[in-house]
Design a protein around this motif. Structure first.
Motif, mmCIF file in Angstrom:
data_model
loop_
_atom_site.group_PDB
_atom_site.id
_atom_site.type_symbol
_atom_site.label_atom_id
_atom_site.label_comp_id
_atom_site.label_asym_id
_atom_site.label_seq_id
_atom_site.Cartn_x
_atom_site.Cartn_y
_atom_site.Cartn_z
ATOM 1 N N TYR A 30 0.847 -1.292 -0.042
ATOM 2 C CA TYR A 30 0.224 0.078 -0.005
ATOM 3 C C TYR A 30 0.901 1.122 -0.062
ATOM 4 O O TYR A 30 1.694 1.325 1.070
ATOM 5 N N LYS A 31 0.943 1.792 -0.899
ATOM 6 C CA LYS A 31 1.775 3.001 -1.227
ATOM 7 C C LYS A 31 0.712 4.202 -0.955
ATOM 8 O O LYS A 31 0.249 4.820 -1.844
ATOM 9 N N GLY A 34 0.882 7.237 -3.392
ATOM 10 C CA GLY A 34 1.429 6.727 -4.744
ATOM 11 C C GLY A 34 0.656 5.998 -5.569
ATOM 12 O O GLY A 34 -0.557 5.967 -5.133
ATOM 13 N N GLN A 36 -1.757 3.151 -6.572
ATOM 14 C CA GLN A 36 -2.598 2.261 -5.807
ATOM 15 C C GLN A 36 -3.542 1.537 -7.009
ATOM 16 O O GLN A 36 -3.961 2.563 -8.061
#
Length: 273
Positions: A30-31, A34, A36
């Motif tokens: 899970y970024k 960023g 997803q």
């Protein structure tokens, strides 16, 4: 020094040895802020530093530590595990539903077919050329691993390009399972279904979530009531690299104990000997 831990497991009158260092993480990292995956064009998950008075709790901003505040859509922006509370007024406690630390599991890979070619059913109108995952395709792969009696079924769909981890699903409409497929999975006695799609149902099914109802209900009725005491779980938006071979594994689903219908999760595949 790091040490391996060997665990001996007995399942279905067979003995297995697993090495806790030999595992495969099939979650999508899970970024925050960023890349997803995104289902339904929801707001992406974000992380911002706590602000208290004049202080911004970010080391980059000169504070002594980082104190992030996060927002996320559990169901639509990352790997997650959900329970029957997803369809109930009381959303339940997904952290209490997963009672087994290690689950016998089978991983299969299936191709999608056009709805018209599959000749299977769904609980709302479907265009002939929409892509579905059929009972027939699942059954053909599950039969290869007959006899392992898994509690969990992990389904990788094709195509399986690396960028699938971050698909915007309004641009890349996902395939979905037929009702026949979920009835078959229920008939197998599967308690934990793990998929690399954002949902086991069609993006729009008139708000019925019929496949979820089959899996959490009587195993048959796509428009019926669900069992509020069901211990079945569905894990969605995983990513299983192509190098991971189909077959029998043990599965560990790690998740924070959220008193909620779903929680972000980290499904782990463990090789067995």
């Amino acid at each position: 020094k790091s040490h391996s831990v060997i665990i001996n497991i007995s399942h279905n009158n067979q003995n297995y040895r697993i090495n806790t260092k030999q595992f495969i993480d099939i979650s999508i990292p899970y970024k925050f802020n960023g890349e997803q995956p995104n289902y339904y064009d929801v707001n992406p998950g974000q992380s911002t530093p706590l602000k208290s008075g004049e202080t911004i709790f970010s080391v980059r901003s000169g504070a002594g530590c980082n104190v992030p505040e996060i927002s996320m859509n559990i169901h639509c922006t990352g790997t997650h595990t959900e329970c029957v509370g997803h369809l109930l007024e009381n959303p339940g406690d997904v952290g209490m539903v997963l009672k087994d630390i290690i689950l016998p599991a089978v991983l299969i890979t299936v191709d999608s077919n056009s709805f018209v070619d599959a000749k299977e059913s769904y609980h709302c109108p479907v265009d002939n050329n929409e892509l579905i995952i059929s009972r027939k395709s699942i059954q053909g792969e599950v039969n290869k691993w007959e006899g392992y009696q898994p509690q969990a079924l992990i389904i990788r769909t094709t195509p399986n390009a690396e960028d699938k981890r971050y698909y915007k699903y309004t641009i890349n409409p996902p395939p979905f399972f037929t009702n026949d497929a979920l009835r078959y999975i229920s008939d197998l006695g599967i308690q934990h279904l793990v998929v690399d799609l954002p949902s086991i149902d069609r993006m729009s099914d008139n708000g019925i979530l019929g496949n979820h109802r089959i899996f959490w209900g009587d195993g048959e009725n796509a428009k019926g009531e669900v069992n509020p005491d069901s211990i079945n779980t569905i894990t969605e938006l995983t990513f299983i690299p192509n190098k991971v071979q189909d077959g029998f594994y043990f599965l560990n689903i790690q998740l924070p104990h959220f008193e909620c219908d779903a929680a972000p999760s980290r499904p782990i595949l463990i090789h067995s000997n």
